[in-house]
Design a protein around this motif. Structure first.
Motif, PDB file in Angstrom:
ATOM      1  N   GLY A 300       0.780  -1.228   0.000  1.00 27.17           N
ATOM      2  CA  GLY A 300       0.000   0.000   0.000  1.00 27.17           C
ATOM      3  C   GLY A 300       0.812   1.279   0.000  1.00 27.17           C
ATOM      4  N   ASP A 301       2.140   1.200   0.219  1.00 30.54           N
ATOM      5  CA  ASP A 301       2.978   2.404   0.156  1.00 30.54           C
ATOM      6  C   ASP A 301       2.907   3.022  -1.249  1.00 30.54           C
ATOM      7  N   ARG A 302       2.781   4.346  -1.315  1.00 33.34           N
ATOM      8  CA  ARG A 302       2.848   5.068  -2.598  1.00 33.34           C
ATOM      9  C   ARG A 302       4.282   5.504  -2.824  1.00 33.34           C
ATOM     10  N   VAL A 303       4.940   4.887  -3.808  1.00 35.76           N
ATOM     11  CA  VAL A 303       6.375   5.104  -4.023  1.00 35.76           C
ATOM     12  C   VAL A 303       6.611   5.638  -5.431  1.00 35.76           C
ATOM     13  N   LEU A 304       7.487   6.622  -5.522  1.00 43.57           N
ATOM     14  CA  LEU A 304       7.912   7.185  -6.800  1.00 43.57           C
ATOM     15  C   LEU A 304       9.377   6.836  -7.007  1.00 43.57           C
ATOM     16  N   ASP A 305       9.694   6.230  -8.161  1.00 39.15           N
ATOM     17  CA  ASP A 305      11.065   5.850  -8.506  1.00 39.15           C
ATOM     18  C   ASP A 305      11.519   6.716  -9.678  1.00 39.15           C
ATOM     19  N   LEU A 306      12.408   7.669  -9.409  1.00 40.43           N
ATOM     20  CA  LEU A 306      12.902   8.583 -10.443  1.00 40.43           C
ATOM     21  C   LEU A 306      14.191   8.048 -11.052  1.00 40.43           C
ATOM     22  N   PHE A 307      14.320   8.206 -12.381  1.00 46.34           N
ATOM     23  CA  PHE A 307      15.437   7.636 -13.148  1.00 46.34           C
ATOM     24  C   PHE A 307      15.402   6.115 -12.985  1.00 46.34           C
ATOM     25  N   CYS A 308      14.252   5.528 -13.263  1.00 43.39           N
ATOM     26  CA  CYS A 308      13.975   4.146 -12.846  1.00 43.39           C
ATOM     27  C   CYS A 308      14.593   3.087 -13.739  1.00 43.39           C
ATOM     28  N   THR A 366       0.540  17.091 -10.677  1.00 43.80           N
ATOM     29  CA  THR A 366      -0.905  16.846 -10.752  1.00 43.80           C
ATOM     30  C   THR A 366      -1.208  15.386 -11.028  1.00 43.80           C
ATOM     31  N   GLN A 367      -0.406  14.799 -11.897  1.00 42.73           N
ATOM     32  CA  GLN A 367      -0.649  13.426 -12.336  1.00 42.73           C
ATOM     33  C   GLN A 367      -0.405  12.404 -11.225  1.00 42.73           C
ATOM     34  N   LEU A 368       0.591  12.656 -10.369  1.00 43.84           N
ATOM     35  CA  LEU A 368       1.000  11.663  -9.378  1.00 43.84           C
ATOM     36  C   LEU A 368       0.125  11.641  -8.131  1.00 43.84           C
ATOM     37  N   GLY A 369      -0.342  12.805  -7.700  1.00 47.85           N
ATOM     38  CA  GLY A 369      -1.085  12.847  -6.443  1.00 47.85           C
ATOM     39  C   GLY A 369      -0.141  12.734  -5.257  1.00 47.85           C
ATOM     40  N   GLN A 370      -0.635  12.245  -4.136  1.00 49.32           N
ATOM     41  CA  GLN A 370       0.168  12.159  -2.919  1.00 49.32           C
ATOM     42  C   GLN A 370       1.137  10.980  -2.977  1.00 49.32           C
ATOM     43  N   ILE A 371       2.422  11.262  -2.773  1.00 49.74           N
ATOM     44  CA  ILE A 371       3.483  10.251  -2.767  1.00 49.74           C
ATOM     45  C   ILE A 371       4.093  10.194  -1.369  1.00 49.74           C
ATOM     46  N   GLY A 372       4.260   8.979  -0.845  1.00 48.66           N
ATOM     47  CA  GLY A 372       4.809   8.841   0.499  1.00 48.66           C
ATOM     48  C   GLY A 372       6.322   8.669   0.532  1.00 48.66           C
ATOM     49  N   LYS A 373       6.880   7.968  -0.469  1.00 46.59           N
ATOM     50  CA  LYS A 373       8.311   7.661  -0.469  1.00 46.59           C
ATOM     51  C   LYS A 373       8.860   7.819  -1.888  1.00 46.59           C
ATOM     52  N   VAL A 374      10.093   8.334  -1.975  1.00 49.17           N
ATOM     53  CA  VAL A 374      10.724   8.578  -3.274  1.00 49.17           C
ATOM     54  C   VAL A 374      12.098   7.924  -3.305  1.00 49.17           C
ATOM     55  N   VAL A 375      12.395   7.260  -4.401  1.00 47.28           N
ATOM     56  CA  VAL A 375      13.741   6.757  -4.690  1.00 47.28           C
ATOM     57  C   VAL A 375      14.240   7.505  -5.915  1.00 47.28           C
ATOM     58  N   LEU A 376      15.458   8.009  -5.879  1.00 45.87           N
ATOM     59  CA  LEU A 376      16.035   8.570  -7.092  1.00 45.87           C
ATOM     60  C   LEU A 376      17.469   8.100  -7.235  1.00 45.87           C
ATOM     61  N   ASP A 377      17.814   7.735  -8.466  1.00 49.32           N
ATOM     62  CA  ASP A 377      19.131   7.178  -8.792  1.00 49.32           C
ATOM     63  C   ASP A 377      19.614   7.843 -10.074  1.00 49.32           C
ATOM     64  N   PRO A 378      20.010   9.134 -10.000  1.00 47.07           N
ATOM     65  CA  PRO A 378      20.372   9.873 -11.209  1.00 47.07           C
ATOM     66  C   PRO A 378      21.763   9.526 -11.730  1.00 47.07           C
ATOM     67  N   ALA A 379      22.070  10.055 -12.901  1.00 44.57           N
ATOM     68  CA  ALA A 379      23.409   9.918 -13.468  1.00 44.57           C
ATOM     69  C   ALA A 379      24.386  10.796 -12.687  1.00 44.57           C
ATOM     70  N   ARG A 380      25.641  10.845 -13.126  1.00 43.60           N
ATOM     71  CA  ARG A 380      26.681  11.564 -12.399  1.00 43.60           C
ATOM     72  C   ARG A 380      26.382  13.055 -12.265  1.00 43.60           C
ATOM     73  N   THR A 381      25.606  13.606 -13.168  1.00 45.84           N
ATOM     74  CA  THR A 381      25.276  15.032 -13.090  1.00 45.84           C
ATOM     75  C   THR A 381      24.341  15.347 -11.939  1.00 45.84           C
ATOM     76  N   GLY A 382      23.765  14.336 -11.307  1.00 48.22           N
ATOM     77  CA  GLY A 382      22.880  14.563 -10.174  1.00 48.22           C
ATOM     78  C   GLY A 382      21.484  14.965 -10.594  1.00 48.22           C
ATOM     79  N   ALA A 383      20.765  15.636  -9.681  1.00 47.34           N
ATOM     80  CA  ALA A 383      19.348  15.952  -9.915  1.00 47.34           C
ATOM     81  C   ALA A 383      19.002  17.321  -9.343  1.00 47.34           C
ATOM     82  N   ALA A 384      19.804  18.327  -9.675  1.00 44.29           N
ATOM     83  CA  ALA A 384      19.604  19.666  -9.107  1.00 44.29           C
ATOM     84  C   ALA A 384      18.221  20.226  -9.417  1.00 44.29           C
ATOM     85  N   ASN A 385      17.729  20.000 -10.636  1.00 39.71           N
ATOM     86  CA  ASN A 385      16.411  20.527 -11.011  1.00 39.71           C
ATOM     87  C   ASN A 385      15.268  19.843 -10.269  1.00 39.71           C
ATOM     88  N   VAL A 386      15.517  18.620  -9.817  1.00 41.75           N
ATOM     89  CA  VAL A 386      14.464  17.839  -9.172  1.00 41.75           C
ATOM     90  C   VAL A 386      14.297  18.220  -7.697  1.00 41.75           C
TER      91      VAL A 386
END
Length: 445
Positions: A300-308, A366-386
């Motif tokens: 039931g956890d709402r999880v967002l995986d960025l750079f998945c 708007t599309q995602l709604g409420q997210i409880g947990k986020v994972v992000l695994d970007p490239a070497r440049t990181g994720a400054a904009n995120v």
């Protein structure tokens, strides 16, 4: 037209090597002499050592050098296990054992995060590591088959440190055993091909379900060379692919199935030759297990995986009952992640979006709604904009997986300024014997 006279530039005499005492290592494992002004970063040196170093780059605030001779070796210096170490650029740190290097890297990362991110007293966890040999399941080999000016030999291996020169290797002990066994006969095969000059590079893969050899071609191969590759495939039981365009592959063998790997025991993920996967299978599994544990993933956890990617984190989380949405910028990898969810009978949503585009991030809110947990695994440049967008999204936890401590420190600073704190952090030795330093950090508010 007036022609201005310009005197010929005087040839600079070769610089004499420096004698330096090394104070510490930076987060890449490079020696640092801070008593010299400007500071000198010395490749191949260890703390406490006195070395003779040759400077190859001079900047206003720092110089870069490489060790020519170790005058007074440190207690932690060891003999490299590879005969090509002094020339090959594939490994940088075989002169020190794995665990001491991890200790030095953790100290350096801690100092960096304190300086750049303003965070002290970090809750460091034990690093994730495996064997420092026989770990690399995917590798790209460079090839130099140019002729002319007295040059007619074929070199197959890795590029020298800071050079385009290809070091011809006879063995590579960091490759998995099946790839090590393949290398000698592969060298003989490649050097005997008639159109060897039309090979851009060669990729080797030790997947869970196949050995794979992929050749990037600049023009079609003649039939004689194709038959030689087929014979090699049959003899060694490996799949052979010819790549002619970015996403176009020809199978020379009858087996057309995707290569696959297991992020956890219960799942199998397919991937294309150009898809990103972690090259260290055992540390990747440990990394996923730690991510699931730190985030305490539950049904039931709402999880967002960025750079998945192809679902490396997303699908193990879905397997534990989480409602997962994965975001990836590369459309073909989004399609592969969806196929992997279907293959493993899992419910997970995968979307394509440019995570560096503010408009795309706004639409996702708007599309995602409420997210409880986020994972992000970007490239070497990181994720400054995120980072600002994540603060507005306001999940309960953020798990940041980084392959570059410098960009992580920058991004961490943004999170800390927005009220986040680092609950725990740990290094991951995904590339033993190299300058790469990867880490995982858990943030909460």
């Amino acid at each position: 037209m007036v022609q201005l006279y310009e005197s010929a530039r005087k040839k600079q005499p070769p610089q004499k090597p420096l004698t330096l005492t090394i104070d510490e290592l930076d987060h890449s494992g490079t020696g640092v002499c801070s008593t010299h002004q400007p500071v000198v970063f010395v490749e191949g040196a260890l703390p406490g050592e006195e070395v003779r170093a040759r400077v190859y780059e001079r900047k206003k605030r720092f110089w870069r050098a490489t060790v020519e001779q170790v005058l007074k070796p440190g207690a932690k210096r060891i003999a490299p296990f590879c005969p090509h170490f002094s020339q090959c650029g594939g490994c940088q740190h075989q002169h020190i054992a794995q665990l001491p290097m991890l200790e030095y890297k953790q100290q350096a990362v801690d100092q960096l995060l304190n300086k750049v991110g303003g965070v002290t007293a970090l809750n460091w966890q034990a690093p994730l590591s495996g064997s420092d040999q026989g770990y690399r399941r995917k590798v790209r080999l460079a090839l130099d088959a140019r002729t002319g000016k007295g040059k007619s030999s074929v070199h197959l291996g890795f590029r020298a440190q800071g050079s385009d020169k290809v070091v011809d290797i006879s063995e590579c002990k960091v490759l998995t055993p099946p790839l090590q066994q393949l290398l000698p006969d592969l060298r003989s095969l490649i050097k005997g091909l008639g159109c060897v000059r039309h090979i851009g590079h060669i990729s080797l893969l030790d997947a869970d379900n196949q050995l794979q050899l992929c050749l990037r071609l600049t023009r079609p191969f003649p039939e004689m060379d194709r038959q030689a590759l087929k014979a090699f495939s049959q003899e060694h039981g490996c799949t052979v692919l010819l790549q002619t365009e970015a996403q176009e592959f020809e199978h020379l063998t009858s087996d057309h199935q995707f290569a696959s790997y297991r992020p956890v025991d219960e799942l199998s993920l397919d991937f294309r030759p150009t898809d990103f996967i972690q090259v260290n299978g055992s540390v990747n599994r440990a990394m996923i297990a730690q991510a699931l544990n730190w985030l305490d993933i539950k049904p039931g956890d709402r999880v967002l995986d960025l750079f998945c990617g192809v679902g490396n984190f997303a699908l193990p989380m879905a397997h534990q009952g989480a409602e997962v949405t994965g975001i990836e910028g590369v459309q073909v990898m989004v399609e592969q992640a969806r196929a992997n969810a279907l293959k493993n009978s899992l419910q997970a949503e995968f979307l394509q979006a440019d995570l560096g585009d503010e408009d795309a991030l706004t639409q996702l809110t708007t599309q995602l709604g409420q997210i409880g947990k986020v994972v992000l695994d970007p490239a070497r440049t990181g994720a400054a904009n995120v980072m600002p967008w994540l603060s507005r999204l306001n999940p309960a936890q953020i798990l940041y997986v980084s392959c570059n401590p410098a960009t992580f420190a920058r991004d961490m600073g943004q999170l800390v300024e927005s009220g986040w704190q680092v609950d725990k952090i740990g290094l991951m030795d995904m590339f033993p014997n190299t300058a790469h330093t990867e880490l995982m950090a858990l943030f909460s508010r």
